[in-house]
Design a protein around this motif. Structure first.
Motif, PDB file in Angstrom:
ATOM      1  N   TRP A 169      10.721  39.327 -31.029  1.00  0.00           N
ATOM      2  CA  TRP A 169      11.940  38.786 -31.631  1.00  0.00           C
ATOM      3  C   TRP A 169      12.319  39.635 -32.838  1.00  0.00           C
ATOM      4  CZ3 TRP A 169      12.736  32.801 -32.203  1.00  0.00           C
ATOM      5  CH2 TRP A 169      14.052  32.533 -32.608  1.00  0.00           C
ATOM      6  N   HIS A 199      13.792  42.708 -31.523  1.00  0.00           N
ATOM      7  CA  HIS A 199      14.801  42.507 -30.468  1.00  0.00           C
ATOM      8  C   HIS A 199      14.405  43.231 -29.188  1.00  0.00           C
ATOM      9  CE1 HIS A 199      18.140  41.499 -33.610  1.00  0.00           C
ATOM     10  NE2 HIS A 199      17.284  40.502 -33.444  1.00  0.00           N
ATOM     11  N   SER A 205      18.073  26.706 -23.640  1.00  0.00           N
ATOM     12  CA  SER A 205      18.167  27.139 -25.034  1.00  0.00           C
ATOM     13  C   SER A 205      18.707  26.051 -25.955  1.00  0.00           C
ATOM     14  CB  SER A 205      19.049  28.387 -25.143  1.00  0.00           C
ATOM     15  OG  SER A 205      20.342  28.119 -24.648  1.00  0.00           O
ATOM     16  N   ARG A 251      23.405  22.681 -23.125  1.00  0.00           N
ATOM     17  CA  ARG A 251      23.862  23.943 -22.557  1.00  0.00           C
ATOM     18  C   ARG A 251      23.232  24.103 -21.179  1.00  0.00           C
ATOM     19  NH1 ARG A 251      22.565  28.846 -26.367  1.00  0.00           N
ATOM     20  NH2 ARG A 251      24.365  28.059 -27.492  1.00  0.00           N
ATOM     21  N   TYR A 258      21.073  36.345 -21.949  1.00  0.00           N
ATOM     22  CA  TYR A 258      21.162  35.398 -23.066  1.00  0.00           C
ATOM     23  C   TYR A 258      20.491  35.969 -24.321  1.00  0.00           C
ATOM     24  CZ  TYR A 258      19.831  31.573 -26.114  1.00  0.00           C
ATOM     25  OH  TYR A 258      19.610  30.798 -27.214  1.00  0.00           O
ATOM     26  N   LEU A 259      19.317  36.561 -24.169  1.00  0.00           N
ATOM     27  CA  LEU A 259      18.613  37.113 -25.318  1.00  0.00           C
ATOM     28  C   LEU A 259      19.401  38.254 -25.954  1.00  0.00           C
ATOM     29  CD1 LEU A 259      14.964  37.067 -23.963  1.00  0.00           C
ATOM     30  CD2 LEU A 259      15.960  35.551 -25.689  1.00  0.00           C
ATOM     31  N   TRP A 311      22.605  38.681 -25.903  1.00  0.00           N
ATOM     32  CA  TRP A 311      23.732  38.050 -26.589  1.00  0.00           C
ATOM     33  C   TRP A 311      23.281  37.418 -27.911  1.00  0.00           C
ATOM     34  CZ3 TRP A 311      24.305  32.777 -27.616  1.00  0.00           C
ATOM     35  CH2 TRP A 311      25.552  32.409 -28.138  1.00  0.00           C
ATOM     36  N   SER A 312      22.155  36.715 -27.887  1.00  0.00           N
ATOM     37  CA  SER A 312      21.640  36.044 -29.088  1.00  0.00           C
ATOM     38  C   SER A 312      21.282  37.035 -30.191  1.00  0.00           C
ATOM     39  CB  SER A 312      20.391  35.230 -28.747  1.00  0.00           C
ATOM     40  OG  SER A 312      20.701  34.169 -27.903  1.00  0.00           O
ATOM     41  N   GLU A 345      22.344  39.550 -35.014  1.00  0.00           N
ATOM     42  CA  GLU A 345      21.228  39.132 -35.859  1.00  0.00           C
ATOM     43  C   GLU A 345      20.411  40.331 -36.338  1.00  0.00           C
ATOM     44  OE1 GLU A 345      18.242  35.744 -34.762  1.00  0.00           O
ATOM     45  OE2 GLU A 345      17.582  37.615 -33.830  1.00  0.00           O
ATOM     46  N   GLU A 394      23.077  37.449 -40.706  1.00  0.00           N
ATOM     47  CA  GLU A 394      24.095  37.393 -39.658  1.00  0.00           C
ATOM     48  C   GLU A 394      25.455  37.534 -40.321  1.00  0.00           C
ATOM     49  OE1 GLU A 394      23.724  34.473 -36.606  1.00  0.00           O
ATOM     50  OE2 GLU A 394      21.555  34.373 -36.824  1.00  0.00           O
ATOM     51  N   THR A 435      19.767  25.686 -37.599  1.00  0.00           N
ATOM     52  CA  THR A 435      20.001  26.792 -38.513  1.00  0.00           C
ATOM     53  C   THR A 435      20.555  26.267 -39.825  1.00  0.00           C
ATOM     54  OG1 THR A 435      22.234  27.137 -37.669  1.00  0.00           O
ATOM     55  CG2 THR A 435      20.468  28.447 -36.661  1.00  0.00           C
TER      56      THR A 435
END
Length: 134
Positions: free
Chosen positions: A18, A21, A38, A42, A54-55, A57-58, A62, A90, A120
């Motif tokens: 993480w 990335h 997630s 959703r 998805y990862l 995009w997430s 970041e 972000e 968050t």
């Protein structure tokens, strides 16, 4: 594979990947036909390709400064849970994300089903209290 071994590998890789990335490293933790939820309302991400998209995009906006996972708690039936906390930037603003992941592993130690719950907040804040078992 023993669930504890699989769960410990899962949190170790997630913590490192993480921060970097590293989607490829993360996807290796999952079975080909995995299902990842997630957020509770959703639609789930089905299979490695949807999860990888998805990862990516997430991670797009970041910039991670610190990632921490608790030691996993392991239950019967190949299930484990761990808390996590991420400090990031972000859009130039500091943010904190804290949550937990529930994972069900197959016999090879790959995640076949995962579910995240997270929140968050603005600023680099620590969750109230420490991460469970950290």
């Amino acid at each position: 594979m023993d669930t504890r071994v699989a769960a410990e590998r899962f949190v170790r890789v997630w913590e490192r990947a993480w921060a970097a990335h590293d989607v490829d490293a993360l996807i290796e933790l999952y079975a080909e036909d995995c299902v990842h939820r997630s957020m509770p309302f959703r639609e789930p991400h089905r299979g490695r390709d949807e999860l990888a998209a998805y990862l990516r995009w997430s991670f797009a906006e970041e910039q991670v400064t610190d990632v921490r996972f608790s030691a996993p708690l392991v239950g019967p039936g190949g299930i484990a849970v761990a808390e996590f906390r991420v400090l990031s930037e972000e859009g130039g603003s500091p943010a904190a994300l804290a949550g937990c992941v529930f994972v069900r592993f197959d016999e090879e130690g790959r995640a076949v089903e995962t579910r995240d719950y997270w929140h968050t907040t603005e600023g680099h804040q620590e969750p109230a209290g420490r991460l469970f078992l950290l």
